[in-house]
Design a protein around this motif. Structure first.
Motif, PDB file in Angstrom:
ATOM      1  N   TYR A  91       0.871  -1.189   0.000  1.00 49.96           N
ATOM      2  CA  TYR A  91       0.000   0.000   0.000  1.00 49.96           C
ATOM      3  C   TYR A  91       0.899   1.228   0.000  1.00 49.96           C
ATOM      4  O   TYR A  91       1.613   1.487   0.970  1.00 49.96           O
ATOM      5  N   VAL A  92       0.871   1.990  -1.103  1.00 50.62           N
ATOM      6  CA  VAL A  92       1.697   3.188  -1.247  1.00 50.62           C
ATOM      7  C   VAL A  92       0.797   4.409  -1.111  1.00 50.62           C
ATOM      8  O   VAL A  92      -0.171   4.562  -1.848  1.00 50.62           O
ATOM      9  N   SER A  93       1.135   5.274  -0.165  1.00 51.40           N
ATOM     10  CA  SER A  93       0.353   6.484   0.057  1.00 51.40           C
ATOM     11  C   SER A  93       1.217   7.714  -0.152  1.00 51.40           C
ATOM     12  O   SER A  93       2.318   7.812   0.394  1.00 51.40           O
ATOM     13  N   GLY A  94       0.702   8.626  -0.949  1.00 51.77           N
ATOM     14  CA  GLY A  94       1.410   9.883  -1.162  1.00 51.77           C
ATOM     15  C   GLY A  94       0.763  11.040  -0.434  1.00 51.77           C
ATOM     16  O   GLY A  94       1.242  12.174  -0.524  1.00 51.77           O
ATOM     17  N   GLU A  95      -0.337  10.779   0.265  1.00 49.92           N
ATOM     18  CA  GLU A  95      -1.075  11.841   0.945  1.00 49.92           C
ATOM     19  C   GLU A  95      -1.087  11.690   2.464  1.00 49.92           C
ATOM     20  O   GLU A  95      -1.340  12.644   3.175  1.00 49.92           O
ATOM     21  N   GLU A  96      -0.855  10.463   2.959  1.00 50.14           N
ATOM     22  CA  GLU A  96      -0.916  10.205   4.388  1.00 50.14           C
ATOM     23  C   GLU A  96       0.363   9.518   4.845  1.00 50.14           C
ATOM     24  O   GLU A  96       1.030   8.826   4.066  1.00 50.14           O
ATOM     25  N   SER A  97       0.686   9.687   6.114  1.00 55.93           N
ATOM     26  CA  SER A  97       1.844   9.016   6.698  1.00 55.93           C
ATOM     27  C   SER A  97       1.478   7.584   7.077  1.00 55.93           C
ATOM     28  O   SER A  97       0.291   7.219   7.112  1.00 55.93           O
ATOM     29  N   GLU A  98       2.487   6.794   7.397  1.00 54.04           N
ATOM     30  CA  GLU A  98       2.238   5.415   7.808  1.00 54.04           C
ATOM     31  C   GLU A  98       1.398   5.352   9.081  1.00 54.04           C
ATOM     32  O   GLU A  98       0.545   4.468   9.238  1.00 54.04           O
ATOM     33  N   GLU A  99       1.610   6.317   9.988  1.00 57.89           N
ATOM     34  CA  GLU A  99       0.856   6.332  11.245  1.00 57.89           C
ATOM     35  C   GLU A  99      -0.630   6.601  11.005  1.00 57.89           C
ATOM     36  O   GLU A  99      -1.494   5.995  11.648  1.00 57.89           O
ATOM     37  N   GLN A 100      -0.934   7.499  10.073  1.00 59.19           N
ATOM     38  CA  GLN A 100      -2.336   7.790   9.763  1.00 59.19           C
ATOM     39  C   GLN A 100      -3.038   6.574   9.168  1.00 59.19           C
ATOM     40  O   GLN A 100      -4.185   6.272   9.511  1.00 59.19           O
ATOM     41  N   SER A 110       4.939   5.424   2.729  1.00 63.10           N
ATOM     42  CA  SER A 110       4.557   6.759   2.281  1.00 63.10           C
ATOM     43  C   SER A 110       5.639   7.257   1.323  1.00 63.10           C
ATOM     44  O   SER A 110       6.748   7.609   1.749  1.00 63.10           O
ATOM     45  N   GLU A 111       5.319   7.258   0.035  1.00 58.51           N
ATOM     46  CA  GLU A 111       6.304   7.589  -0.993  1.00 58.51           C
ATOM     47  C   GLU A 111       5.590   8.117  -2.230  1.00 58.51           C
ATOM     48  O   GLU A 111       4.472   7.708  -2.544  1.00 58.51           O
ATOM     49  N   THR A 112       6.258   9.054  -2.940  1.00 61.71           N
ATOM     50  CA  THR A 112       5.682   9.633  -4.153  1.00 61.71           C
ATOM     51  C   THR A 112       6.587   9.490  -5.372  1.00 61.71           C
ATOM     52  O   THR A 112       6.135   9.722  -6.488  1.00 61.71           O
ATOM     53  N   ASN A 113       7.854   9.128  -5.157  1.00 59.70           N
ATOM     54  CA  ASN A 113       8.789   8.969  -6.270  1.00 59.70           C
ATOM     55  C   ASN A 113       8.527   7.640  -6.965  1.00 59.70           C
ATOM     56  O   ASN A 113       8.641   6.577  -6.347  1.00 59.70           O
ATOM     57  N   ILE A 114       8.202   7.668  -8.230  1.00 60.19           N
ATOM     58  CA  ILE A 114       7.824   6.456  -8.953  1.00 60.19           C
ATOM     59  C   ILE A 114       8.996   5.494  -9.080  1.00 60.19           C
ATOM     60  O   ILE A 114       8.818   4.258  -9.076  1.00 60.19           O
ATOM     61  N   ASP A 115      10.220   6.007  -9.159  1.00 59.09           N
ATOM     62  CA  ASP A 115      11.393   5.130  -9.259  1.00 59.09           C
ATOM     63  C   ASP A 115      11.639   4.392  -7.947  1.00 59.09           C
ATOM     64  O   ASP A 115      12.013   3.215  -7.949  1.00 59.09           O
TER      65      ASP A 115
END
Length: 455
Positions: free
Chosen positions: A121-130, A149-154
């Motif tokens: 599960y990759v989230s770019g809007e929320e942290s792992e804690e949320q 929590s990551e937004t870089n596609i690479d």
């Protein structure tokens, strides 16, 4: 070193222009062109969409058969997807903020992790804690569910190569970016390139992916239209945040039909499946009320009964108002015109409000007769036996009733829900078998149908 240049790109359709324009020539929308810094195509190598090892094959030599699917353990979601999640597919889900997109995919990811193994599960809007807090509330704490929590596609691709997951979810596509592009995340270039990379990863590794997307103020999918063409399935959540019911609809599906819907109820423990939508939509139905009647429709393979309400009130000043919730406005105007011309009902000085109970949007023409009856009932002040009778039929411009398809399914659903009578087109009556528990009344025209109810 890569050369850069500036272009103005439409954020709606992806039209490119060397200079800024107030109106996009492609989609004719105003103020949608934004400046983006592009890398010269000679120096920038785009990631391949198709695996390079593929080669042309004879069509007769290709194995045919059903797609291998994952069972999400959420039956309403499986119904909309066409039977489950196809391996290697790319699914896009959109909806209003707070409608339940992240809740649904988190519930699905936990169930898939319990049944098939590793899920990322990759989230770019929320942290792992949320995400952990929401997972605890939903009881979605599978042992093999990984959160990042990551937004870089690479970087995301590196995690996928390390974990080799059976399923990947990304929330949301507007936050993803690729370092090779200098434009901001959410721009047309970044969205197209990010989805292109995800499609390459999913197809090459046979991993199904779920992508969450934002919507515009008009409720349409945000971003370029090419995004919908790139993915295999487009799902859309309908409903209001203040209402407890949610409708999941497929706008595009390469592996199934787009006519099925999934019905959910938002509860404290998350989204709960509604296996019998008719019973839920008719919970608040009263015995007799002016301007209220039950209509039937078929969504995919499932018949659904809903209550439709109409209120007709004199116009105090200005032009009469026409307000419709859950009903196509053009269809409403057509039925009002038929009532005025063929029935002689003066509605030009009347405000008309129409509402479909439960937040469902009526598709097709099977609800025409019920809508006309509800307006007539409210205008004349005649209560309708809404708990005893349903109305099904299409109204033509001549005032005649036209037959509708899948009538037997709707009749069986009405019998199951305890209705005693049904008003339908005369040409449908001969094709429906009477069982004795539900009386079928055929009508050739709208006038005949209204006389049956008024008497």
């Amino acid at each position: 070193m890569a050369k850069t240049k500036t272009k103005f790109i439409c954020q709606q359709c992806g039209y490119e222009s060397p200079k800024w324009l107030g109106r996009c020539p492609g989609c004719e929308q105003w103020n949608t062109l934004e400046e983006e810094t592009m890398i010269d195509k000679k120096d920038f190598k785009r990631s391949p969409t198709i695996v390079s090892s593929s080669k042309p094959q004879l069509i007769k030599s290709i194995k045919s058969g059903a797609y291998e699917r994952y069972d999400t353990e959420i039956h309403e979601l499986n119904r909309v997807l066409g039977g489950g999640l196809v391996k290697g597919s790319l699914t896009l889900i959109s909806g209003e903020p707070g409608i339940g997109k992240s809740t649904l995919i988190l519930q699905a990811s936990s169930k898939i992790a319990e049944k098939y193994g590793t899920v990322l599960y990759v989230s770019g809007e929320e942290s792992e804690e949320q995400i952990k807090m929401r997972a605890e509330r939903l009881d979605a704490l599978a042992d093999s569910l990984y959160i990042v929590s990551e937004t870089n596609i690479d970087v995301i691709e590196k995690y996928i190569n390390e974990l080799q997951p059976a399923f990947v979810l990304l929330d949301s596509v507007q936050t993803l970016f690729k370092e090779d592009l200098t434009s901001a995340p959410g721009s047309v270039s970044q969205v197209k390139e990010s989805v292109n990379n995800l499609m390459r990863i999913g197809k090459s590794k046979n991993i199904p992916m779920f992508i969450v997307a934002h919507v515009t103020k008009q409720g349409e999918l945000a971003g370029p239209r090419v995004l919908e063409h790139m993915v295999d399935t487009v799902l859309h959540f309908e409903g209001e945040r203040t209402q407890e019911f949610r409708i999941l609809r497929a706008l595009k599906n390469r592996f199934g039909t787009t006519s099925e819907i999934g019905v959910f109820e938002m509860a404290e423990e998350g989204l709960v499946e509604v296996s019998n939508p008719s019973a839920i939509f008719l919970e608040t139905l009263t015995q007799e009320a002016e301007g209220s009647i039950v209509v039937a429709m078929v969504e995919g393979t499932r018949p659904i009964l809903v209550e439709i309400q109409a209120l007709v009130a004199p116009t105090n000043a200005g032009f009469p108002r026409r307000t419709a919730v859950g009903v196509d406005m053009n269809r409403l105007n057509l039925i009002i015109a038929v009532l005025e011309k063929k029935m002689g009902i003066p509605l030009m000085n009347q405000d008309i409000y129409v509402n479909v109970v439960g937040g469902l949007k009526l598709e097709g023409t099977s609800a025409d007769l019920g809508l006309a009856m509800a307006i007539y009932s409210s205008f004349r002040g005649i209560p309708l036996p809404s708990k005893d009778i349903i109305a099904i039929g299409e109204i033509s411009l001549t005032g005649d009733l036209r037959p509708v398809g899948q009538m037997e399914k709707m009749i069986k659903e009405a019998e199951k829900m305890g209705f005693k009578g049904c008003v339908l087109p005369e040409r449908n009556k001969g094709k429906v078998k009477e069982t004795g528990t539900l009386k079928i009344n055929g009508a050739k025209s709208l006038r005949d149908a209204l006389q049956l109810v008024a008497n």
